[in-house]
Scaffold this motif. Structure first.
Motif: not given
Length: 395
Positions: A62-66, A203-210, A212-220, A231-233
């Motif tokens: 979580a800290l590395e995500m931050a 929020i949106q970028r945190a979801e990408f990082i979470w 693996k750097g993809t917009n996979r959550s939006a796909f699901f 993005d990075l992730g």
């Protein structure tokens, strides 16, 4: 050595394995961001008013995500307390930041906020607050400094689940916050963590990082017809197996907190010299500690102890010197009790000696005092049962 009374014993609330089986057999998704992930994240957002939560494999992650989310760059500076776990600093050092260490308060391990402003430079990017023992550090003063100097504020609330500053939950004040669900924490899933985003910009970028750097959550969610690398992730999601375990813990959060409070107050009452009769088994345990402590220091009043409650995460003693602490540790070991010290000051670490030799030369006397003299006593839900096994006392 096996201890009759270990320092920690992970608590089982009762439904952990039933929920794990449910996740495995009925829900068809074990890799994370599924049914139990949503249940747990919603719990934290609704109970504590966190804007958005992301369960992770650890508080370290979580800290590395931050650090990624704040776009920490080589040569930027991040202000961090020296008396903390290595992950607090390491997450930002990994991105190339220079770590600026702050001393602890004279009477408490949380950082000394009055030292911070003089450390802020043109290169400062963020300040990291740590709520030691689940007790609030001067987070509102730190927030004011962050706003004044246009800096980011991160709360390392690894130990602070269900802790408050007046009526405000810890973890809800910084731009970003992190929590731990390691087996030593009040609630746990063996190993796990959480990033809290309190600033809607992230929020949106945190979801990408979470993801693996993809917009996979939006796909699901059906918002896009395919997902890609945006993005990075990294692989930060916590498995549904772990999250199912965590949900069972959250169902018993209030019960867990009440039990920890009882044990914590039994400690506090004895070391305060108060005569209130605690329940039988913790009283036996405290009498055992009293005998051992008198053998080491003679006058128990010479040993200070934690006076702030927080969320009853841990209870510690503070000895006059490291030798006295070690003597007491050995006394307890001979009685089958494991008590342990805590962090070694990061500014005196081997890594900092090489990476930032000027920081290694710093004198931070309060942090060094806590490293040498602080001792944590066992505090976990089933503590009385461990005592009954050792001394044959009936429940």
């Amino acid at each position: 050595m096996d201890y009759a009374i270990p320092f920690n014993k992970p608590f089982l609330a009762g439904n952990e394995f039933a929920y794990i089986q449910d996740a495995a057999e009925n829900l068809g998704k074990l890799s994370g961001n599924g049914y139990y992930t949503n249940k747990c994240q919603n719990f934290f957002e609704e109970r504590y008013g966190f804007l958005r939560c992301f369960l992770t494999t650890s508080c370290t992650d979580a800290l590395e995500m931050a650090a990624i989310l704040l776009d920490i760059q080589e040569g930027e500076e991040v202000i961090v307390p020296s008396f903390t776990f290595v992950s607090t600093a390491n997450a930002f050092a990994l991105r190339g930041a220079k770590i600026i260490f702050v001393d602890s308060q004279e009477g408490f391990p949380n950082l000394e906020v009055s030292k911070i402003e003089s450390m802020i430079t043109q290169k400062t990017k963020a300040i990291v607050a740590v709520h030691y023992a689940g007790v609030a550090c001067p987070i509102l003063e730190m927030k004011a400094l962050a706003e004044k100097h246009d800096l980011y504020l991160i709360e390392d609330a690894a130990q602070a689940i269900n802790s408050f500053l007046e009526d405000q939950p810890l973890g809800s004040i910084g731009h970003l916050s992190t929590f731990s669900f390691h087996e030593t924490k009040n609630i746990h899933c063996g190993e796990g963590g959480m990033l809290v985003v309190n600033d809607p910009r992230f929020i949106q970028r945190a979801e990408f990082i979470w993801e693996k750097g993809t917009n996979r959550s939006a796909f699901f969610r059906g918002e896009i017809d395919k997902y890609s690398w945006v993005d990075l992730g990294s692989s930060f999601l916590l498995s549904e197996i772990n999250v199912a375990f965590l949900w069972a813990q959250l169902e018993k959060l209030d019960e867990i907190q009440a039990r920890r409070k009882q044990i914590w107050e039994d400690y506090q009452n004895w070391f305060s010299g108060e005569k209130r009769d605690p329940v039988l088994l913790p009283k036996v345990y405290l009498e055992l500690l009293e005998t051992s402590l008198k053998e080491v220091v003679g006058d128990v009043s010479k040993v200070s102890f934690q006076k702030d409650e927080g969320n009853f995460h841990l209870f510690y003693l503070l000895f006059e010197n490291a030798d006295q602490r070690q003597t007491y540790i050995e006394q307890l070991r001979r009685k089958g009790i494991l008590a342990v010290f805590h962090y070694q000051s990061l500014h005196k670490s081997a890594f900092i000696a090489q990476a930032q030799p000027e920081s290694f030369q710093q004198s931070l006397p309060n942090a060094e005092k806590f490293s040498d003299c602080l001792l944590r006593l066992p505090l976990f839900y089933d503590l009385p049962k461990e005592i009954s096994k050792e001394f044959g006392i009936k429940n």
